[in-house]
Design an enzyme around this catalytic site. Structure first.
Site, PDB file in Angstrom:
ATOM      1  N   ARG A 195     -11.770  14.808   8.023  1.00  0.00           N
ATOM      2  CA  ARG A 195     -12.624  15.246   6.908  1.00  0.00           C
ATOM      3  C   ARG A 195     -14.024  15.563   7.391  1.00  0.00           C
ATOM      4  O   ARG A 195     -14.565  14.871   8.253  1.00  0.00           O
ATOM      5  CB  ARG A 195     -12.721  14.156   5.833  1.00  0.00           C
ATOM      6  CG  ARG A 195     -11.418  13.819   5.160  1.00  0.00           C
ATOM      7  CD  ARG A 195     -11.670  12.922   3.943  1.00  0.00           C
ATOM      8  NE  ARG A 195     -10.442  12.288   3.512  1.00  0.00           N
ATOM      9  CZ  ARG A 195     -10.228  10.968   3.548  1.00  0.00           C
ATOM     10  NH1 ARG A 195     -11.180  10.135   3.965  1.00  0.00           N
ATOM     11  NH2 ARG A 195      -9.077  10.478   3.152  1.00  0.00           N
TER      12      ARG A 195
ATOM     13  N   ARG B 197      -2.553  -2.073  -3.529  1.00  0.00           N
ATOM     14  CA  ARG B 197      -3.789  -1.333  -3.309  1.00  0.00           C
ATOM     15  C   ARG B 197      -3.778  -0.088  -4.203  1.00  0.00           C
ATOM     16  O   ARG B 197      -2.829   0.681  -4.189  1.00  0.00           O
ATOM     17  CB  ARG B 197      -3.881  -0.907  -1.845  1.00  0.00           C
ATOM     18  CG  ARG B 197      -5.137  -0.134  -1.576  1.00  0.00           C
ATOM     19  CD  ARG B 197      -5.212   0.321  -0.148  1.00  0.00           C
ATOM     20  NE  ARG B 197      -6.518   0.927   0.091  1.00  0.00           N
ATOM     21  CZ  ARG B 197      -6.755   1.819   1.037  1.00  0.00           C
ATOM     22  NH1 ARG B 197      -5.799   2.179   1.850  1.00  0.00           N
ATOM     23  NH2 ARG B 197      -7.953   2.322   1.187  1.00  0.00           N
TER      24      ARG B 197
ATOM     25  N   ASN C 251       0.874  -1.176   0.000  1.00  0.00           N
ATOM     26  CA  ASN C 251       0.000   0.000   0.000  1.00  0.00           C
ATOM     27  C   ASN C 251       0.911   1.226   0.000  1.00  0.00           C
ATOM     28  O   ASN C 251       1.484   1.591   1.020  1.00  0.00           O
ATOM     29  CB  ASN C 251      -0.892  -0.023   1.247  1.00  0.00           C
ATOM     30  CG  ASN C 251      -1.873   1.131   1.269  1.00  0.00           C
ATOM     31  OD1 ASN C 251      -1.848   2.006   0.400  1.00  0.00           O
ATOM     32  ND2 ASN C 251      -2.740   1.135   2.266  1.00  0.00           N
TER      33      ASN C 251
ATOM     34  N   GLU D 151      -8.042  -5.739   5.357  1.00  0.00           N
ATOM     35  CA  GLU D 151      -7.910  -5.346   3.948  1.00  0.00           C
ATOM     36  C   GLU D 151      -6.735  -6.045   3.274  1.00  0.00           C
ATOM     37  O   GLU D 151      -6.805  -6.367   2.092  1.00  0.00           O
ATOM     38  CB  GLU D 151      -7.762  -3.823   3.854  1.00  0.00           C
ATOM     39  CG  GLU D 151      -9.085  -3.124   4.128  1.00  0.00           C
ATOM     40  CD  GLU D 151      -8.978  -1.618   4.251  1.00  0.00           C
ATOM     41  OE1 GLU D 151      -8.494  -1.149   5.298  1.00  0.00           O
ATOM     42  OE2 GLU D 151      -9.381  -0.912   3.326  1.00  0.00           O
TER      43      GLU D 151
ATOM     44  N   HIS E 293     -12.934   2.433   0.083  1.00  0.00           N
ATOM     45  CA  HIS E 293     -12.934   1.364   1.098  1.00  0.00           C
ATOM     46  C   HIS E 293     -13.675   0.120   0.591  1.00  0.00           C
ATOM     47  O   HIS E 293     -14.145  -0.693   1.384  1.00  0.00           O
ATOM     48  CB  HIS E 293     -13.635   1.805   2.412  1.00  0.00           C
ATOM     49  CG  HIS E 293     -12.949   2.884   3.170  1.00  0.00           C
ATOM     50  ND1 HIS E 293     -13.644   3.782   3.936  1.00  0.00           N
ATOM     51  CD2 HIS E 293     -11.644   3.203   3.307  1.00  0.00           C
ATOM     52  CE1 HIS E 293     -12.805   4.632   4.514  1.00  0.00           C
ATOM     53  NE2 HIS E 293     -11.581   4.289   4.141  1.00  0.00           N
TER      54      HIS E 293
END
Ligand code: AMP
Length: 399
Positions: A241, A91, A10, A384, A180
């Site tokens: 966020r 990813r 990643n 993940e 996601h």
């Protein structure tokens, strides 16, 4: 080591996270992170067999970062030459309309990921750099790109379409892509299996609550709605966020505060959410402030959990009901206050959690609803890396 492994990578703008996943057991044989790439002092951390190896040194670029990782495997183990690495799984955040599943990387795939950078300027270039240096340093292993958006590729048009001028939307590819997706897919499938339910007849709401946070509605195994949109800014309140906001706030700040688009981008992506409301993006610190009587922190938890509740209501309405609600990721797995507050007062909708079952952090899938609850509420830890490893295996097995 005789079982197959996948090296999951990643790659971020100044970091590389990696994990060597054993496919049979799903265990992480080794994992680590390279941070502060390009800064005067970077760092490396590699964990294998209970031993952590750390280094501090200047790491000029991703190529050097990955070279250092490979030499750490040589020094601290396991030996990659003997680990039966069947693929490297990368990813990639934005697959746009080009990718609806994992793909074997070739020059054309690299070109498309590059082209999609306009939609994910912070992520795709970094993901692509990781792929390029990975392919250069490990040329004999197939490299697979696994897209965060793929699970949402087939969202119903009514969910993916923004009500703006069609030509503008088409020209600039403005639509809801989600994010996601790897986690939402992993959790929605895993939770059905855990509960012994037929995925095809199960309506699930997945709450992926980490530093970034998103929610999806999954009907019969298919994503039918999701809260992240063109970018990961839309939807739930997150660590830094804002999530949903009236777009006119942007015009207002531009016209009246004289802020540039880049400044507003920074405000909404990095200085909002829990951080904007309390000064802290980590919910543990926010809860500590609440304990000490801080009113801003109390309001922040109210805003955070009210948004989750609103999404649960709207997604239950979209699916005509909800059989399973699954909490996952850092907050979803660990924060019993957020779980309880988000579902408070929903008994009338057939959603009721058992406060004793809910208490504490959950490392294993755990049912937290009462026997009487029509909707089963579950904490289901996401993974993940394992999901990416399995998808990468699917691609190389089909070759
Ligand atoms: P993630 O992005 O999935 O790694 O989640 C990171 C976030 O999870 C942190 O910013 C915290 O807000 C939250 N988190 C992690 N551990 C805990 C915990 N024990 N209690 C409450 N929140 C936690």
């Amino acid at each position: 080591m005789t079982t197959q492994t996948v090296l999951v990578v990643n790659s971020g703008s100044s970091s590389i996270k990696y994990q060597l996943v054993e496919l049979g057991t799903g265990a992480a044989v080794a994992s680590g992170v390279v941070e502060r790439i390009g800064e005067p002092t970077g760092s490396l951390r590699h964990v294998h067999g209970g031993t952590t190896t750390e280094r501090e040194l200047h790491i000029p670029d991703h190529g050097e970062g990955l070279r250092r990782v490979l030499s750490l495997f040589e020094v601290a183990g396991p030996d990659l030459a003997e680990a039966n690495v069947v693929a490297v799984g990368h990813r990639v955040v934005q697959g746009g309309m080009a990718f609806d599943g994992p793909v074997l990387v070739d020059a054309e795939v690299e070109r498309k990921i590059d082209e999609l950078s306009a939609l994910a300027p912070l992520h795709n270039p970094a993901n692509l750099t990781g792929i390029r240096v990975g392919r250069a340093l490990l040329p004999d292993v197939p490299h697979v790109a696994v897209f965060d958006t793929a699970f949402f590729h087939h969202l119903p048009a009514a969910a993916a379409t923004y009500a703006i001028d069609r030509e503008v939307a088409a020209t600039y590819k403005v639509r809801r892509y989600g994010a996601h997706g790897t986690s939402h897919q992993f959790v929605s499938r895993g939770v059905a299996e855990f509960l012994g339910r037929d995925l095809a007849t199960t309506r699930t709401i997945v709450l992926h609550l980490g530093n970034g946070a998103s929610v999806s509605a999954v009907d019969g195994g298919h994503a039918v709605d999701t809260s992240m949109g063109l970018t990961p800014l839309e939807g739930l309140v997150m660590g830094t966020r804002t999530g949903d906001i009236d777009p006119a706030v942007v015009f207002h700040l531009s016209r009246n505060a004289g802020m540039s688009i880049d400044e507003i981008d920074d405000l909404l992506n990095r200085r909002s959410g829990l951080k904007g409301l309390t000064g802290h993006n980590d919910l543990r610190e926010v809860h500590d402030l609440v304990e000490s009587g801080d009113e801003d922190a109390r309001l922040a938890v109210d805003v955070y959990t009210r948004r989750i509740k609103k999404y649960i209501g709207s997604y239950a309405a979209v699916m005509g009901g909800v059989d399973v609600i699954a909490f996952t990721a850092g907050v979803g797995e660990n924060d019993d206050i957020v779980r309880a507050r988000s579902l408070e007062g929903l008994q009338g909708f057939g959603i009721e959690i058992d406060l004793e079952r809910n208490a504490g952090r959950k490392k294993e899938p755990t049912v937290i609803s009462t026997e009487a609850s029509a909707t089963t509420v579950v904490v289901y830890p996401t993974n993940e890396e394992l999901a990416i490893a399995r998808q990468a295996l699917d691609v190389v097995r089909d070759r």
